[in-house]
Scaffold this active site. Structure first.
Site, PDB file in Angstrom:
ATOM      1  CE  LYS A 105      30.371  49.565  48.691  1.00  0.00           C
ATOM      2  NZ  LYS A 105      31.430  49.329  47.710  1.00  0.00           N
ATOM      3  CB  SER A 180      34.634  49.803  49.872  1.00  0.00           C
ATOM      4  OG  SER A 180      33.980  49.592  48.631  1.00  0.00           O
ATOM      5  CB  SER A 204      34.687  47.240  46.914  1.00  0.00           C
ATOM      6  OG  SER A 204      35.708  48.143  47.274  1.00  0.00           O
TER       7      SER A 204
HETATM    8  N1  UNU Z   1      35.931  50.376  45.477  1.00  0.00           N
HETATM    9  C1  UNU Z   1      36.853  49.428  45.396  1.00  0.00           C
HETATM   10  O1  UNU Z   1      36.635  48.387  44.826  1.00  0.00           O
HETATM   11  C2  UNU Z   1      38.197  49.641  46.052  1.00  0.00           C
HETATM   12  C3  UNU Z   1      38.834  48.556  46.638  1.00  0.00           C
HETATM   13  C4  UNU Z   1      40.056  48.719  47.242  1.00  0.00           C
HETATM   14  C5  UNU Z   1      40.656  49.967  47.255  1.00  0.00           C
HETATM   15  C6  UNU Z   1      40.005  51.065  46.666  1.00  0.00           C
HETATM   16  C7  UNU Z   1      38.760  50.890  46.069  1.00  0.00           C
END
Ligand code: UNU
Length: 529
Positions: A105, A180, A204
């Site tokens: 990532k 994400s 994410s």
């Molecule tokens: N970085 C995350 O896990 C994330 C997921 C969904 C919304 C905002 C942040």
């Protein structure tokens, strides 16, 4: 010169009398004008003493495997926009990951390779050391093929906010891949890599894994070091493994888990790492699963039916599935909002790495962020801008008490899950109560933008707050709710993920249950075809 050790000391100009009198007035420190020059002597004395940093060696992380700088692939070689940068780095010849290809990532450091974190803010930044997970993958014989596209500053559960454009779901390119860690899931689903590293602060890893049909694990808080990655908020930051099957997730976890010598303050040095990949049996006989009512009530009919099918199969294999109620599960969204938004602002003020932790800081990343934020904060996504506004507003209105109050709810939330986990081996629920949504149009108001980024974390974010390990595994497909009723025969069915949650550090049990689910799904699809 014998007294010259470190490479780079950030430059801070000596304070002036005006600087100090301005600060003491703003803070109402009650320092008289004539006292300022005495304080100036103290402050600048401390600053001068910081020159002594030059004499002390800085902890550095050696880059163990050679590589050349990566390239951004051309559109035709990047059909889903899932690669941020391609760079081949070969690790050891043998090891648990020998022959395996891995994507990283784009919020994790790969030395010598551009990092974007999905945002223009990071344009031109190249980390000088590898994230610990990267080093461990290479030491275990894995081959890294590049960096996977992630959402803007990791602040979205969708896949349209990266500065490099939307990431497309391979099952239906008009739909979101989830985020994400969007690119990580897509590259696995499209068969371009065997495994990937994802990052997870609110879902994410699990959200894109669920919508792309992969297996993704957010480990227990602190099990996998996040050293050498860009986080959002220290108490909800995680890195974890993603792959197309449970065995590969277990292998990657086995490689990346474990104490990092104190470079990550989240870690417990006394945890021993089991050989997860050797311990998979997949026998569901007598396994007790609590089906969390609050995580399921809002699911669409398609997701509910996929869940009912898998529960049926599990029960046929001897698992005991019972409905459980954990009302806090649905009530804890303000805890996530507060951590993500207001605390993220603290990160911005501290150039991404708040002081006070006994851990490895990337000074070059702090320096880059500082300069870039000054000149091009306007490039951040509307969600990140709203987070800055909210955080700064709370700060000005003494909102830190709100943060403290919310943090104090975390142990209560953790106990609510643990109380049920006393009676059950694991909790289950749909990872996301609906299948992949259409990618939104390019022009959105900030409020619409925010809705499209923070809309799918209801079942995932609670476990970032509670620290429990949580895994998503594909259990089949369902028709999207918005499929054209006149063309249902042409509509593409989309992946549905089952989330499984165990007690802290029970990754062996969690992976074994997932392995059992994987087996029955494979058998089910064999017998139905
Ligand atoms: N970085 C995350 O896990 C994330 C997921 C969904 C919304 C905002 C942040």
């Amino acid at each position: 010169m014998a007294d010259q050790v470190t490479s780079y000391i950030p430059l801070v100009e000596p304070a002036s009398l005006e600087d100090l009198s301005q600060i003491s007035n703003e803070l109402k420190l009650g320092i008289a004008e004539h006292e300022n020059k005495d304080y100036l002597e103290v402050v600048n004395g401390w600053l001068k003493s910081c020159d002594g940093l030059r004499l002390i060696e800085e902890e550095t992380v050696p880059v163990l495997y050679p590589r050349i700088p990566g390239v951004k692939p051309a559109r035709k070689d990047n059909p889903y926009n899932a690669w941020a940068t391609k760079v081949t780095i070969k690790g050891e010849d043998s090891g648990l990951l020998a022959g395996k290809t891995v994507a990283i990532k784009d919020n994790v450091f790969v030395a010598g390779t551009l990092l974007t974190n999905g945002s223009k803010i990071w344009e031109g930044y190249t980390p000088e050391f590898d994230g610990t997970v990267v080093t461990r993958i290479l030491q275990a014989g894995g081959t890294i093929l590049g960096k996977s596209t992630c959402e803007n500053q990791c602040c979205s559960g969708n896949s349209f906010t990266s500065a490099s454009g939307p990431v497309l779901n391979p099952a239906d390119q008009t739909r979101s891949a989830g985020g994400s860690s969007s690119g990580s899931a897509v590259l696995i689903a499209a068969g371009e890599v065997d495994m990937a590293i994802g990052g997870d602060q609110g879902g994410s890893i699990r959200l894109p894994s669920s919508w792309c049909g992969c297996v993704g694990l957010k480990p227990t808080f602190g099990l996998v070091p996040v050293t050498g990655s860009l986080g959002l908020e220290p108490s909800i930051d995680y890195l974890g493994p993603m792959a197309s099957n449970v065995t590969d997730v277990a292998k990657l976890l086995e490689v990346i888990a474990g104490y990092d010598g104190g470079r990550d303050h989240r870690q417990n040095p006394h945890v021993t790492i089991p050989k997860y990949s050797h311990l998979l049996k997949g026998d569901l006989t007598g396994v007790k699963l609590g089906y969390v009512k609050e995580g399921y009530e809002h699911a669409t009919p398609g997701v509910k039916s996929a869940m009912a099918d898998v529960i049926n199969l599990m029960t046929n294999c001897g698992a005991v599935v019972e409905e459980v109620s954990i009302p806090l599960h649905l009530q804890c969204s303000p805890l996530f909002t507060i951590s993500l938004t207001s605390q993220h602002h603290t990160m911005i003020e501290c150039n991404g790495q708040p002081p006070g932790y006994n851990e490895l800081y990337s000074v070059s990343a702090m320096q880059h962020f500082k300069q870039a934020f000054k000149s091009r904060a306007h490039d951040l996504s509307p969600t990140v801008k709203a987070m800055s506004l909210f955080g700064e507003y709370l700060k000005r209105k003494d909102g830190s008490m709100l943060v403290g109050r919310a943090m104090n709810c975390r142990p209560v939330l953790r106990r609510a899950y643990n109380d049920v986990l006393e009676k059950y081996d694991a909790l289950i629920m749909p990872t996301i109560p609906f299948v992949a949504t259409k990618l939104p149009p390019a022009e959105l108001t900030p409020a619409e933008f925010e809705k499209h980024t923070l809309f799918n974390t209801g079942n995932t974010a609670p476990f970032n707050l509670s620290g429990h390990p949580a895994l998503t595994i594909n259990i089949g497909t369902a028709l999207p709710e918005d499929a054209d009723p006149m063309k249902l025969d042409d509509a593409v069915k989309l992946p549905v993920g089952l989330q499984i949650v165990c007690k802290h550090y029970e990754e062996v049990k969690l992976l074994d249950i997932a392995f059992g689910v994987e087996k029955i799904i494979a058998q089910g699809s064999k017998s139905s075809s």
